[in-house]
Design an enzyme around this catalytic site. Structure first.
Site, PDB file in Angstrom:
ATOM      1  N   GLY A 125      -4.373  -1.132   6.090  1.00  0.00           N
ATOM      2  CA  GLY A 125      -4.968  -2.146   7.044  1.00  0.00           C
ATOM      3  C   GLY A 125      -4.953  -1.676   8.616  1.00  0.00           C
ATOM      4  O   GLY A 125      -3.673  -0.604   8.683  1.00  0.00           O
ATOM      5  N   ARG A 186     -10.644   1.027   2.178  1.00  0.00           N
ATOM      6  CA  ARG A 186      -8.378   1.396   1.309  1.00  0.00           C
ATOM      7  C   ARG A 186      -9.278   2.215   0.720  1.00  0.00           C
ATOM      8  O   ARG A 186      -8.756   2.541  -0.651  1.00  0.00           O
ATOM      9  CB  ARG A 186      -8.011   0.180   0.437  1.00  0.00           C
ATOM     10  CG  ARG A 186      -7.012  -0.930   1.316  1.00  0.00           C
ATOM     11  CD  ARG A 186      -6.252  -1.700   1.254  1.00  0.00           C
ATOM     12  NE  ARG A 186      -5.450  -2.006   1.942  1.00  0.00           N
ATOM     13  CZ  ARG A 186      -4.148  -1.535   2.564  1.00  0.00           C
ATOM     14  NH1 ARG A 186      -3.808  -0.661   2.058  1.00  0.00           N
ATOM     15  NH2 ARG A 186      -4.140  -3.097   2.970  1.00  0.00           N
ATOM     16  N   ASP A 217      -0.137   5.602   0.880  1.00  0.00           N
ATOM     17  CA  ASP A 217      -1.169   6.676   0.413  1.00  0.00           C
ATOM     18  C   ASP A 217      -2.411   7.276   1.180  1.00  0.00           C
ATOM     19  O   ASP A 217      -3.127   7.877   0.303  1.00  0.00           O
ATOM     20  CB  ASP A 217      -1.776   4.823  -0.175  1.00  0.00           C
ATOM     21  CG  ASP A 217      -0.466   4.352  -0.802  1.00  0.00           C
ATOM     22  OD1 ASP A 217      -0.429   5.249  -1.744  1.00  0.00           O
ATOM     23  OD2 ASP A 217      -0.521   3.245  -1.514  1.00  0.00           O
ATOM     24  N   LYS A 247       0.476   5.843  10.428  1.00  0.00           N
ATOM     25  CA  LYS A 247       0.317   4.116  10.474  1.00  0.00           C
ATOM     26  C   LYS A 247       0.094   2.735   9.533  1.00  0.00           C
ATOM     27  O   LYS A 247       0.193   3.402   8.397  1.00  0.00           O
ATOM     28  CB  LYS A 247      -2.040   4.076  10.522  1.00  0.00           C
ATOM     29  CG  LYS A 247      -1.574   3.030  10.740  1.00  0.00           C
ATOM     30  CD  LYS A 247      -3.054   2.626   9.810  1.00  0.00           C
ATOM     31  CE  LYS A 247      -1.833   2.056   8.284  1.00  0.00           C
ATOM     32  NZ  LYS A 247      -3.171   1.383   7.121  1.00  0.00           N
ATOM     33  N   THR A 248       0.875   1.329   9.762  1.00  0.00           N
ATOM     34  CA  THR A 248       1.376   1.078   8.632  1.00  0.00           C
ATOM     35  C   THR A 248       2.577  -0.301   9.202  1.00  0.00           C
ATOM     36  O   THR A 248       3.293   0.412   9.485  1.00  0.00           O
ATOM     37  CB  THR A 248       1.826   1.450   7.001  1.00  0.00           C
ATOM     38  OG1 THR A 248       1.693   0.227   7.072  1.00  0.00           O
ATOM     39  CG2 THR A 248       2.831   2.205   7.181  1.00  0.00           C
ATOM     40  N   ASP A 250       4.011  -2.337   7.839  1.00  0.00           N
ATOM     41  CA  ASP A 250       5.177  -2.701   7.345  1.00  0.00           C
ATOM     42  C   ASP A 250       6.563  -1.496   7.582  1.00  0.00           C
ATOM     43  O   ASP A 250       7.836  -1.765   6.762  1.00  0.00           O
ATOM     44  CB  ASP A 250       4.709  -1.602   6.350  1.00  0.00           C
ATOM     45  CG  ASP A 250       3.629  -2.846   5.454  1.00  0.00           C
ATOM     46  OD1 ASP A 250       3.179  -3.865   5.381  1.00  0.00           O
ATOM     47  OD2 ASP A 250       2.862  -1.884   4.106  1.00  0.00           O
TER      48      ASP A 250
HETATM   49  P1  FBP Z   1      -1.197  -0.886   5.196  1.00  0.00           P
HETATM   50  O1  FBP Z   1      -0.132  -0.264   4.286  1.00  0.00           O
HETATM   51  O2  FBP Z   1      -2.742  -0.289   4.227  1.00  0.00           O
HETATM   52  O3  FBP Z   1      -1.215  -0.254   6.511  1.00  0.00           O
HETATM   53  O4  FBP Z   1      -1.162  -1.896   4.989  1.00  0.00           O
HETATM   54  C1  FBP Z   1      -0.522  -2.964   4.891  1.00  0.00           C
HETATM   55  C2  FBP Z   1      -0.693  -3.592   4.800  1.00  0.00           C
HETATM   56  O5  FBP Z   1      -0.373  -5.413   5.685  1.00  0.00           O
HETATM   57  C3  FBP Z   1       0.741  -5.281   4.241  1.00  0.00           C
HETATM   58  O6  FBP Z   1       1.248  -5.318   4.751  1.00  0.00           O
HETATM   59  C4  FBP Z   1       0.105  -5.860   3.007  1.00  0.00           C
HETATM   60  O7  FBP Z   1       1.236  -6.017   1.994  1.00  0.00           O
HETATM   61  C5  FBP Z   1      -1.416  -5.240   3.261  1.00  0.00           C
HETATM   62  O8  FBP Z   1      -1.327  -4.256   4.135  1.00  0.00           O
HETATM   63  C6  FBP Z   1      -2.367  -6.197   2.865  1.00  0.00           C
HETATM   64  O9  FBP Z   1      -4.242  -5.951   3.447  1.00  0.00           O
HETATM   65  P2  FBP Z   1      -5.010  -6.316   2.247  1.00  0.00           P
HETATM   66  O10 FBP Z   1      -5.341  -7.876   2.852  1.00  0.00           O
HETATM   67  O11 FBP Z   1      -5.787  -5.241   2.378  1.00  0.00           O
HETATM   68  O12 FBP Z   1      -4.764  -6.521   0.700  1.00  0.00           O
END
Ligand code: FBP
Length: 596
Positions: A125, A186, A217, A247-248, A250
């Site tokens: 994300g 992803r 991941d 990065k994230t 979260d």
């Molecule tokens: P990353 O850990 O890859 O940075 O993604 C975080 C996030 O924003 C989560 O908080 C959320 O659950 C997810 O991506 C939603 O992404 P998608 O729309 O691709 O499922």
């Protein structure tokens, strides 16, 4: 129509050099129509001013005007997880090279290699600050080395979609949010064929290194890539280095004492805090609604905890606490309903409940259901995907244990449908699609009625997620990411592979650190099989930030004590604030950070 935008009074202020002028003396004053047209090419006044913000650098990189790459040496700390022995068997080359030792700044890299060809990609994300990571890499590589952007993400690497990044192509992206410069995806690189294609891409573009900007991941994938590409990739027998950048939004990629937070968390939580603060102000004004607000953060509740500390709502659920206390679903609803009733008896018929996105997976009985569902879906995916929607539930129920089948049957359709949807390529349930906030509203309404049917309960639901991921980076994220980029490029020029770039000492100028990825790997069951993963850092009950929250939350439930922090600030005294959770957990002396 070429209208003059600035009235005479404003023009004279520019000349007199008044405080905080919109324009600097000597700036060319634009007409309204010129300004409107410029907005269509990302040149609004705000975006243009953001690009002019200075990019501070940690003292070890030298001057901000010409930061220089640094060298690293072992800091003495060796990382290990309980699965270390199994990891060592699968990652022998990386571990032999790194010894799983953390690296810290040792000296300036006075004669960095020339002619290196480095590729950078975003994975997972989006998160604010990614463009500054690229800018930092470009800057530290200098004109003697070449940087390529991979479009988009790991999928782009498999396909070999690369373009050369020049200072000129990057100029418009400095200090801007999003990942639109390169795009992201992803894809998990896992099959032999995918690894073969990645090697082919490395050979075709004669790459020396790949920088993967991603979450837990993606950095796990970086560790696997580092081992796979360690040697014998190119015709001369050499390998390709792989470096990760954390990065994230979260905030669940953290390493004790070594990685305070992943980038993007600060920007996202400040955006959500503004929105929650505005809603809190609305509840106090309109005096009739409960707002149930789900906040993004796939598993961990760091985002919810940070937003709670920023805004002080009546209720904030922390998934990790629910799991630790083994709270049942009905006891969670009971807790919310009792808060509604208690406030109502004091004449307060409004409030805010913050709900972490990943809550559902942490409620013990639903967690066991999801674990079994993941296994059943992984082992029956072909048959399941051929079934008509109406037949899917019965098919799955027949394969579940009787308790889980009964639990699934008791949930509303809008939850069941999401629990049965396809997992992402890393095996994760797409929790952002599950309307937990609505489920909580429906159940709370029922419980409140049962406790006291005369209590008014009117609720609104919200999901704040995508709104926060791509905002312009806060000053914290902008500075943090630029220095992560400088660190990542320094690791490449220092010949390292299998490390993740990090910064510590965020109140003290910032200190670059390199974390061996293999030292973070655990074994976890995903999609029905054991896999290596970097474990998500969850909210800990004994962390200073959680303890502070617990010490204050009863007061916030009791009466309105909320705070409305307002929009994130890019200029002025409020611009240099780090996340409250990071400040508390790192025992910082104040909310201000100091990088550079
Ligand atoms: P990353 O850990 O890859 O940075 O993604 C975080 C996030 O924003 C989560 O908080 C959320 O659950 C997810 O991506 C939603 O992404 P998608 O729309 O691709 O499922």
């Amino acid at each position: 129509m070429r209208e003059k935008y600035l009235p005479a009074a404003r023009e004279s202020r520019i000349k007199s050099g008044g405080r905080l002028p919109l324009f600097q003396p000597g700036d060319i004053v634009k007409t309204l129509s010129e300004q409107l047209l410029e907005m269509e090419s990302h040149r609004s006044i705000f975006e243009s001013e953001l690009r002019r913000l200075p990019l501070p650098v940690c003292p070890v990189f030298g001057s901000a005007g010409s930061p220089a790459p640094i060298r690293f040496a072992g800091s003495g700390e060796i990382l290990k997880t309980p699965d270390n022995a199994i990891v060592a068997r699968s990652f022998p080359l990386s571990i032999e090279a790194s010894g799983n030792a953390v690296l810290a700044f040792s000296a300036s890299n006075a004669n960095p290699p020339k002619g290196k060809r480095v590729a950078v990609l975003f994975s997972g994300g989006p998160a604010a600050g990614g463009h500054n990571v690229v800018a930092g890499i470009r800057r530290a590589l200098g004109p003697e080395n070449t940087l390529f952007g991979v479009t988009p993400g790991p999928k782009g690497l498999i396909k070999g979609n690369l373009f050369e990044i020049t200072d000129e192509t990057l100029r418009m992206y400095i200090n801007t949010g999003g990942f639109d410069f390169l795009g992201t995806d992803r894809t998990k690189i896992k099959t032999d064929e995918q690894f073969r294609q990645v090697k082919e891409c490395c050979v075709r573009h004669n790459l020396d290194a790949i920088v993967v900007v991603g979450g837990d991941d993606s950095n796990t994938n970086a560790a696997v890539l580092a081992e796979t590409l360690f040697r014998d990739v190119k015709p001369d027998g050499s390998g390709v280095q792989v470096i990760g950048v954390p990065k994230t939004i979260d905030g669940d990629l953290q390493v004790d004492g070594l990685l305070p937070i992943s980038f993007g968390f600060d920007t996202a939580t400040k955006i959500y805090s503004e929105m929650v603060g505005n809603i809190l102000q609305d509840t106090r004004s309109s005096l009739k609604y409960w707002h149930f607000i789900k906040l993004m953060g796939r598993s961990a509740s760091h985002v919810t905890l940070e937003v709670a500390l920023q805004t002080k709502p009546a209720v904030a659920l922390i998934s990790e606490e629910i799991a630790e206390k083994k709270q049942s679903f009905s006891s969670i609803i009971d807790q919310i309903a009792r808060a509604v009733v208690a406030r109502s008896r004091k004449g307060i018929n409004h409030g805010v409940v913050l709900v972490p996105e990943g809550l559902i997976e942490f409620i013990p009985e639903i967690h066991y259901l999801i674990v079994e569902l993941n296994d059943v879906l992984a082992h029956n995916d072909k048959e399941f995907s051929r079934l008509h929607d109406s037949a899917r539930l019965i098919f799955i129920q027949n394969k579940l244990s009787s308790e889980n089948a009964a639990l699934l049957a008791s949930l509303p359709d809008y939850i069941v449908n999401q629990l049965l949807t396809e997992r992402d390529s890393h095996g994760n349930l797409q929790v952002s699609l599950i309307p937990t906030e609505q489920l909580l509203i429906d159940m709370t309404a029922r419980y409140v009625r049962e406790i006291d049917a005369s209590i008014p309960f009117s609720a609104q639901s919200h999901f704040f997620g995508y709104e926060g991921r791509c905002g312009a980076p806060t000053r914290f994220d902008a500075a943090y990411t630029y220095n992560l980029g400088l660190t990542a490029a320094s690791l490449v020029l220092d010949g390292r592979t299998g490390y993740m770039a990090s910064l510590t000492g965020l109140g003290d100028g910032g200190h670059p650190v390199a974390i061996p990825l293999t030292g973070l790997l655990h074994i976890e069951r995903r999609q029905g099989q054991d896999e290596f993963v970097i474990r998500k850092a969850l909210v800990r009950m004994n962390s200073p930030s959680m303890r502070y929250f617990v010490s204050r939350r009863d007061d916030w439930a009791d009466d309105d004590h909320f705070s409305s922090p307002g929009p994130r600030q890019m200029w002025g005294p409020a611009a240099h604030q780090q996340p409250i959770t990071v400040a508390l957990n790192s025992n910082a002396g104040s909310l201000e950070f100091k990088i550079g």
